[in-house]
Design a protein around this motif. Structure first.
Motif, PDB file in Angstrom:
ATOM      1  N   TRP A 191       0.882  -1.158   0.000  1.00  0.00           N
ATOM      2  CA  TRP A 191       0.000   0.000   0.000  1.00  0.00           C
ATOM      3  C   TRP A 191       0.920   1.209   0.000  1.00  0.00           C
ATOM      4  O   TRP A 191       2.127   1.079   0.234  1.00  0.00           O
ATOM      5  CB  TRP A 191      -0.962   0.006   1.203  1.00  0.00           C
ATOM      6  CG  TRP A 191      -0.337   0.238   2.549  1.00  0.00           C
ATOM      7  CD1 TRP A 191       0.316  -0.677   3.317  1.00  0.00           C
ATOM      8  CD2 TRP A 191      -0.298   1.475   3.285  1.00  0.00           C
ATOM      9  NE1 TRP A 191       0.764  -0.104   4.483  1.00  0.00           N
ATOM     10  CE2 TRP A 191       0.394   1.207   4.485  1.00  0.00           C
ATOM     11  CE3 TRP A 191      -0.785   2.761   3.034  1.00  0.00           C
ATOM     12  CZ2 TRP A 191       0.621   2.208   5.450  1.00  0.00           C
ATOM     13  CZ3 TRP A 191      -0.569   3.751   3.993  1.00  0.00           C
ATOM     14  CH2 TRP A 191       0.119   3.470   5.186  1.00  0.00           C
ATOM     15  N   PHE A 192       0.395   2.373  -0.285  1.00  0.00           N
ATOM     16  CA  PHE A 192       1.216   3.576  -0.366  1.00  0.00           C
ATOM     17  C   PHE A 192       0.656   4.664   0.535  1.00  0.00           C
ATOM     18  O   PHE A 192      -0.548   4.945   0.506  1.00  0.00           O
ATOM     19  CB  PHE A 192       1.266   4.123  -1.798  1.00  0.00           C
ATOM     20  CG  PHE A 192       1.855   3.175  -2.799  1.00  0.00           C
ATOM     21  CD1 PHE A 192       3.187   2.822  -2.742  1.00  0.00           C
ATOM     22  CD2 PHE A 192       1.081   2.638  -3.807  1.00  0.00           C
ATOM     23  CE1 PHE A 192       3.743   1.953  -3.668  1.00  0.00           C
ATOM     24  CE2 PHE A 192       1.614   1.773  -4.744  1.00  0.00           C
ATOM     25  CZ  PHE A 192       2.949   1.427  -4.667  1.00  0.00           C
ATOM     26  N   MET A 193       1.524   5.267   1.329  1.00  0.00           N
ATOM     27  CA  MET A 193       1.098   6.444   2.067  1.00  0.00           C
ATOM     28  C   MET A 193       0.670   7.521   1.069  1.00  0.00           C
ATOM     29  O   MET A 193       1.309   7.709   0.038  1.00  0.00           O
ATOM     30  CB  MET A 193       2.231   6.939   2.968  1.00  0.00           C
ATOM     31  CG  MET A 193       2.444   6.040   4.183  1.00  0.00           C
ATOM     32  SD  MET A 193       3.833   6.519   5.233  1.00  0.00           S
ATOM     33  CE  MET A 193       5.201   5.793   4.317  1.00  0.00           C
ATOM     34  N   ARG A 194      -0.425   8.194   1.372  1.00  0.00           N
ATOM     35  CA  ARG A 194      -1.052   9.182   0.500  1.00  0.00           C
ATOM     36  C   ARG A 194      -1.485   8.579  -0.829  1.00  0.00           C
ATOM     37  O   ARG A 194      -1.514   9.262  -1.853  1.00  0.00           O
ATOM     38  CB  ARG A 194      -0.128  10.383   0.275  1.00  0.00           C
ATOM     39  CG  ARG A 194       0.113  11.199   1.540  1.00  0.00           C
ATOM     40  CD  ARG A 194       1.001  12.389   1.271  1.00  0.00           C
ATOM     41  NE  ARG A 194       1.313  13.097   2.511  1.00  0.00           N
ATOM     42  CZ  ARG A 194       2.310  13.956   2.664  1.00  0.00           C
ATOM     43  NH1 ARG A 194       3.112  14.213   1.636  1.00  0.00           N
ATOM     44  NH2 ARG A 194       2.528  14.551   3.809  1.00  0.00           N
ATOM     45  N   ASP A 209      -5.244  -1.927  -7.139  1.00  0.00           N
ATOM     46  CA  ASP A 209      -5.156  -3.288  -6.598  1.00  0.00           C
ATOM     47  C   ASP A 209      -4.159  -3.378  -5.447  1.00  0.00           C
ATOM     48  O   ASP A 209      -3.461  -4.371  -5.275  1.00  0.00           O
ATOM     49  CB  ASP A 209      -4.793  -4.304  -7.685  1.00  0.00           C
ATOM     50  CG  ASP A 209      -4.916  -5.756  -7.208  1.00  0.00           C
ATOM     51  OD1 ASP A 209      -5.773  -6.027  -6.347  1.00  0.00           O
ATOM     52  OD2 ASP A 209      -4.135  -6.606  -7.680  1.00  0.00           O
ATOM     53  N   VAL A 210      -4.068  -2.324  -4.633  1.00  0.00           N
ATOM     54  CA  VAL A 210      -3.242  -2.389  -3.432  1.00  0.00           C
ATOM     55  C   VAL A 210      -3.904  -3.311  -2.418  1.00  0.00           C
ATOM     56  O   VAL A 210      -5.098  -3.607  -2.504  1.00  0.00           O
ATOM     57  CB  VAL A 210      -3.036  -0.982  -2.822  1.00  0.00           C
ATOM     58  CG1 VAL A 210      -2.064  -0.166  -3.667  1.00  0.00           C
ATOM     59  CG2 VAL A 210      -4.366  -0.234  -2.685  1.00  0.00           C
ATOM     60  N   ASP A 211      -3.122  -3.769  -1.457  1.00  0.00           N
ATOM     61  CA  ASP A 211      -3.602  -4.765  -0.498  1.00  0.00           C
ATOM     62  C   ASP A 211      -4.248  -4.157   0.739  1.00  0.00           C
ATOM     63  O   ASP A 211      -4.709  -4.896   1.614  1.00  0.00           O
ATOM     64  CB  ASP A 211      -2.440  -5.670  -0.092  1.00  0.00           C
ATOM     65  CG  ASP A 211      -1.908  -6.450  -1.279  1.00  0.00           C
ATOM     66  OD1 ASP A 211      -2.609  -7.354  -1.750  1.00  0.00           O
ATOM     67  OD2 ASP A 211      -0.803  -6.121  -1.769  1.00  0.00           O
ATOM     68  N   ALA A 212      -4.263  -2.840   0.813  1.00  0.00           N
ATOM     69  CA  ALA A 212      -4.920  -2.184   1.951  1.00  0.00           C
ATOM     70  C   ALA A 212      -5.404  -0.806   1.550  1.00  0.00           C
ATOM     71  O   ALA A 212      -4.812  -0.138   0.695  1.00  0.00           O
ATOM     72  CB  ALA A 212      -3.969  -2.064   3.143  1.00  0.00           C
ATOM     73  N   ALA A 213      -6.475  -0.408   2.182  1.00  0.00           N
ATOM     74  CA  ALA A 213      -6.928   0.978   2.127  1.00  0.00           C
ATOM     75  C   ALA A 213      -6.362   1.682   3.351  1.00  0.00           C
ATOM     76  O   ALA A 213      -6.270   1.092   4.425  1.00  0.00           O
ATOM     77  CB  ALA A 213      -8.448   1.036   2.137  1.00  0.00           C
ATOM     78  N   ILE A 214      -5.983   2.942   3.183  1.00  0.00           N
ATOM     79  CA  ILE A 214      -5.586   3.763   4.320  1.00  0.00           C
ATOM     80  C   ILE A 214      -6.675   4.812   4.505  1.00  0.00           C
ATOM     81  O   ILE A 214      -7.059   5.492   3.537  1.00  0.00           O
ATOM     82  CB  ILE A 214      -4.193   4.410   4.117  1.00  0.00           C
ATOM     83  CG1 ILE A 214      -3.848   5.373   5.263  1.00  0.00           C
ATOM     84  CG2 ILE A 214      -4.090   5.123   2.771  1.00  0.00           C
ATOM     85  CD1 ILE A 214      -3.504   4.707   6.560  1.00  0.00           C
ATOM     86  N   PHE A 239       5.476  -3.714   1.371  1.00  0.00           N
ATOM     87  CA  PHE A 239       6.059  -2.713   0.485  1.00  0.00           C
ATOM     88  C   PHE A 239       5.289  -1.400   0.616  1.00  0.00           C
ATOM     89  O   PHE A 239       4.060  -1.372   0.730  1.00  0.00           O
ATOM     90  CB  PHE A 239       6.029  -3.190  -0.967  1.00  0.00           C
ATOM     91  CG  PHE A 239       7.027  -2.485  -1.855  1.00  0.00           C
ATOM     92  CD1 PHE A 239       8.209  -3.104  -2.218  1.00  0.00           C
ATOM     93  CD2 PHE A 239       6.796  -1.185  -2.304  1.00  0.00           C
ATOM     94  CE1 PHE A 239       9.143  -2.455  -3.021  1.00  0.00           C
ATOM     95  CE2 PHE A 239       7.711  -0.528  -3.092  1.00  0.00           C
ATOM     96  CZ  PHE A 239       8.893  -1.166  -3.457  1.00  0.00           C
ATOM     97  N   ASN A 240       6.036  -0.310   0.590  1.00  0.00           N
ATOM     98  CA  ASN A 240       5.455   1.023   0.641  1.00  0.00           C
ATOM     99  C   ASN A 240       6.491   1.990   0.089  1.00  0.00           C
ATOM    100  O   ASN A 240       7.618   1.584  -0.226  1.00  0.00           O
ATOM    101  CB  ASN A 240       5.073   1.398   2.081  1.00  0.00           C
ATOM    102  CG  ASN A 240       3.927   2.393   2.148  1.00  0.00           C
ATOM    103  OD1 ASN A 240       3.934   3.427   1.491  1.00  0.00           O
ATOM    104  ND2 ASN A 240       2.915   2.074   2.962  1.00  0.00           N
TER     105      ASN A 240
END
Length: 369
Positions: free
Chosen positions: A31-34, A74-79, A344-345
């Motif tokens: 997932w990615f911050m922001r 298709d990231v593995d998490a929502a933030i 990964f981020n």
């Protein structure tokens, strides 16, 4: 505030949760911050003419913005779409997020009376966030996690004391050193607010939480341990019974990674300045020293990170090479027993001008490594 565990989802084959606990995920989670925000045209469309903080308190809108990158990438998490100053705003602090600058506090804290007047946040003031979480959980599948978050007390204190973002944090550091008693009074006022904010998210059903200490990298390790670590430790302890992964992250914190890990998270986020295998060695050495005789496995945390956000501007060939490097450093740390998993981020957040197509491609490459 008691945490309601009845809303906890039974996740199945969730890569991020598996990696956080040292299990074998079905694919390398990312997932990615922001990831939710300015890089997405659909975000700019739905937030048109709506102020940032207003959007954080509209359940339908915060849910839609949170889900946009999950659908697209298709990231593995929502933030959770929110901001670290949301609990302050909910409590009634006069502040706003100024475009191009960030959170700005109308009346910075300067004395004991200012600190005493700082309001507490109540669970009911966070009801719109909890409602939004419910909407998000209704759309995520059983392998996609929802990550809640909060700003750490030091970072919130800096905004309150400086009145906004600061290059040098001179007012904050001056308060720390000239009046330690007053500093600790401020931290003791903010810490329960952060705990309340996280517990509200946990009761609403988030699957993991991240504590952002955005400005901690401006501190020496000595000052971090004296003025900050006790409060971050208190926060992690307060949500330990929730039984969900707890992540800790700060920017420019290479020299603080070991100390930050002592606060109690399962996962340590690492910015792009430190290779993940080097970061894992620092973290494990610090935890082993802090807990003599501890089970060696307990001193190996999961890692999160740590691609330089600028690499997303570098073209697919460079992107693939850098992703492979980050993955190999993480795998090396795991093979050596210095880490137990890898999420990964980026080493910080997605930059506003990033091509969303490159983010999607990055996810595809990461999932293949």
């Amino acid at each position: 505030m008691m945490v309601d565990m009845n809303n906890r989802r039974a996740l199945k084959d969730a890569p991020i949760i598996d990696a956080a606990y040292g299990r074998s995920p079905s694919r390398r989670p990312v997932w990615f911050m922001r990831q939710a925000g300015r890089s997405l045209p659909e975000y700019r469309q739905v937030r048109k003419d709506i102020a940032m903080l207003d959007s954080c308190f509209r359940p339908d809108l915060l849910a839609e913005i949170t889900m946009q990158p999950v659908r697209r990438h298709d990231v593995d998490a929502a933030i959770l779409f929110s901001d670290i100053v949301v609990p302050l705003k909910a409590a009634g602090v006069d502040l706003d997020i100024v475009p191009g600058r960030g959170p700005v506090v109308e009346n910075p804290l300067r004395c004991s009376n200012d600190i005493e007047a700082l309001p507490d946040v109540a669970e009911e003031q966070l009801a719109p966030i909890a409602e939004g979480i419910g909407l998000i959980l209704g759309e995520l599948n059983e392998s996609q996690a929802l990550i809640g978050f909060a700003g750490a007390p030091f970072t919130l204190a800096s905004y309150l004391v400086e009145g906004g973002p600061s290059r040098n944090h001179e007012q904050t550091k001056a308060l720390m050193h000239s009046n330690p008693e007053l500093w600790h009074k401020l931290m003791q006022k903010i810490t329960p607010m952060v705990i309340t904010f996280l517990k509200a998210q946990i009761s609403a059903g988030v699957d993991a939480v991240q504590l952002f200490d955005s400005w901690a990298g401006f501190l020496t390790q000595r000052d971090y341990r004296r003025f900050v670590l006790p409060y971050s430790t208190e926060i992690f302890a307060a949500v330990a019974d929730a039984g969900i992964p707890r992540i800790h992250f700060g920017v420019g914190t290479g020299e603080l990674l070991g100390a930050m890990a002592e606060a109690g998270p399962e996962v340590m986020g690492v910015d792009w300045r430190v290779p993940l295998d080097a970061a894992a060695s620092r973290i494990r050495a610090s935890l082993a020293e802090a807990t003599p005789g501890a089970d060696p496995e307990s001193t190996a945390l999961a890692l999160q990170g740590n691609l330089d956000p600028a690499i997303l501007f570098s073209g697919e060939k460079a992107l693939e090479a850098e992703i492979k490097r980050v993955c190999s450093e993480a795998d090396r740390a795991i093979a050596r027993g210095n880490a137990r998993g890898h999420i990964f981020n980026l080493g910080h957040g997605v930059l506003p001008q990033t091509d969303p197509g490159m983010i999607t491609r990055a996810v595809e490459i990461i999932h293949s490594n």
